[in-house]
Scaffold this active site. Structure first.
Site, PDB file in Angstrom:
ATOM      1  N   GLU A   1      -5.913   4.242  -3.112  1.00  0.00           N
ATOM      2  CA  GLU A   1      -6.517   3.439  -1.978  1.00  0.00           C
ATOM      3  C   GLU A   1      -7.840   4.400  -1.477  1.00  0.00           C
ATOM      4  OE1 GLU A   1      -6.385   1.132   2.656  1.00  0.00           O
ATOM      5  OE2 GLU A   1      -5.754   3.226   2.144  1.00  0.00           O
TER       6      GLU A   1
ATOM      7  N   GLU B   1       0.671  -1.090   0.013  1.00  0.00           N
ATOM      8  CA  GLU B   1      -0.023   0.037   0.067  1.00  0.00           C
ATOM      9  C   GLU B   1       1.095   1.489  -0.488  1.00  0.00           C
ATOM     10  OE1 GLU B   1      -4.110  -1.302   2.198  1.00  0.00           O
ATOM     11  OE2 GLU B   1      -2.684  -1.214   3.395  1.00  0.00           O
TER      12      GLU B   1
ATOM     13  N   CYS C   1      -9.444   4.790   1.366  1.00  0.00           N
ATOM     14  CA  CYS C   1      -8.772   5.288   2.713  1.00  0.00           C
ATOM     15  C   CYS C   1      -7.606   6.181   2.701  1.00  0.00           C
ATOM     16  CB  CYS C   1      -8.580   4.195   3.361  1.00  0.00           C
ATOM     17  SG  CYS C   1      -9.949   2.480   4.279  1.00  0.00           S
TER      18      CYS C   1
ATOM     19  N   CYS D   1     -11.878  -1.256   6.248  1.00  0.00           N
ATOM     20  CA  CYS D   1     -11.245  -0.314   6.847  1.00  0.00           C
ATOM     21  C   CYS D   1     -11.593   1.060   5.575  1.00  0.00           C
ATOM     22  CB  CYS D   1      -9.969   0.157   6.688  1.00  0.00           C
ATOM     23  SG  CYS D   1      -8.711  -0.566   5.347  1.00  0.00           S
ATOM     24  N   CYS D   2     -11.776   0.225   4.285  1.00  0.00           N
ATOM     25  CA  CYS D   2     -12.494   1.208   3.394  1.00  0.00           C
ATOM     26  C   CYS D   2     -14.085   0.917   4.150  1.00  0.00           C
ATOM     27  CB  CYS D   2     -12.246   1.038   1.910  1.00  0.00           C
ATOM     28  SG  CYS D   2     -10.403   0.858   1.374  1.00  0.00           S
TER      29      CYS D   2
END
Length: 381
Positions: free
Chosen positions: A61, A45, A63, A136-137
């Protein structure tokens, strides 16, 4: 980095600010996708090298896009500079909301700027997913979307800052009194914004209205992206129907006067279709063009373009026209024009080319009609 900006602000630590500013300049000038998304590599990431911005395999991403919004908002609060809000607006309208479906119940982990309909970029899937093993997203989307009202305005003791253009009513506390403000607008489809000011009592203070960089021929700070069709159209600002000069301060049109109930500010932003090219060192975008209108980045998607888009070329001279389509993807402005569809031989030479209709949609609205090709960056020749 949001935390670094907070420490710089709260502790008055210039070393922290100098460091976080250098990092910001590197990200925005060399590592940010046109959508405001960040992260070139799925592996760990992470960022890639300077100007490493692959489109098909982009990570971008969801997030991280939300983190970009947080970080740029804090940098604005620290400096009062509108350039940070330009990045925040870009990422909110493109890199963040692309991560959630129009229905609000499926999500992207990664947000590429190209799809071949085969590469499973979304944690092993092609389309949006209802959940992920590391979720998390979805959680970040569900807390970020309701927080957006908190970014529309900012204040100092005697100034109200209008950061974003959103239909709303708000009550803002200045040092001397509370001020109510109402925005009426169809932004981002339309560039007209009416702001009605309702102070508790007549009084002098400033209303500072952001003029987006894209409305001043600057898609973003630095030289990573630029418009090839500069516009001569200027933003128009009026108070109670009378034009006022653009008294600019750090990217804001500053209007200081004795305000009374019912005073109205009218802002009209130019909404022409813009073509963007990337800096020459961004090799993945070389020889290609992207489209914008207002704050929105556009893409071509397979259902609207004969089933394919990666074979298209969009000549610089091809005219493009916006059209509102209430029946499409919850209501969007599309861009319509003509492109060239290419058929190639095995050796890569062109076997055939023919003109065909081109239709582009806002990037955030792609991937709602099945899996297939999509492209933000289209060949110019």
């Amino acid at each position: 980095l949001t935390g670094m900006a907070d420490v710089a602000a709260l502790a008055g630590d210039s070393k922290y600010f100098d460091a976080v500013q250098r990092l910001w300049e590197n990200v925005v000038n060399k590592k940010m996708y046109l959508t405001g998304g960040i992260g070139a590599r799925h592996d760990r990431e992470r960022f890639g090298d300077n100007y490493e911005l692959p489109n098909l395999t982009a990570y971008g991403e969801t997030c991280a896009s939300i983190g970009m919004a947080f970080w740029n908002h804090r940098m604005f609060l620290l400096t009062g500079e509108a350039k940070y809000l330009d990045v925040m607006e870009r990422v909110i309208y493109n890199g963040v909301i692309s991560g959630v479906s129009l229905e609000g119940n499926t999500f992207f982990y990664a947000n590429p700027l190209e799809s071949d309909g085969k590469f499973k970029f979304n944690e092993g899937q092609l389309g949006r997913a209802p959940y992920f093993g590391t979720a998390c997203c979805p959680g970040n989307i569900s807390r970020f979307i309701p927080s957006v009202p908190g970014y529309i305005y900012a204040v100092t003791d005697d100034a109200l800052y209008v950061n974003l253009f959103v239909g709303n009513t708000a009550r803002i506390a200045l040092k001397s009194q509370a001020v109510s403000i109402k925005q009426e607008t169809r932004y981002p489809w339309d560039g007209a914004v009416k702001m009605t000011i309702e102070p508790e009592r007549e009084g002098e203070f400033s209303v500072n209205v952001r003029l987006p960089g894209w409305a001043q021929n600057r898609p973003a700070a630095g030289d990573l992206y630029e418009y090839i069709n500069r516009s001569d159209e200027k933003a128009i600002l009026k108070v109670n129907g009378s034009p006022v000069g653009l008294n600019m301060d750090k990217g804001f049109a500053r209007i200081r006067r004795n305000w009374k109930k019912g005073d109205a500010i009218d802002l009209v932003l130019p909404m022409s279709v813009r073509r963007i090219v990337a800096y020459e060192k961004a090799k993945d975008d070389a020889g290609k063009v992207a489209l914008e209108r207002g704050p929105l980045v556009y893409c071509a998607e397979w259902p609207d373009n004969g089933g394919r888009v990666l074979n298209l070329a969009l000549p610089d001279e091809a005219e493009l026209h916006p059209e509102f389509r209430a029946d499409m993807l919850k209501g969007i402005v599309v861009l319509k024009g003509k492109a060239l569809a290419l058929t190639r031989n095995v050796d890569g030479s062109i076997a055939d080319k023919k003109e065909q209709d081109l239709l582009a949609i806002p990037y955030y609205a792609w991937a709602h009609r099945g899996s297939g090709e999509m492209a933000v960056w289209i060949k110019r020749k």
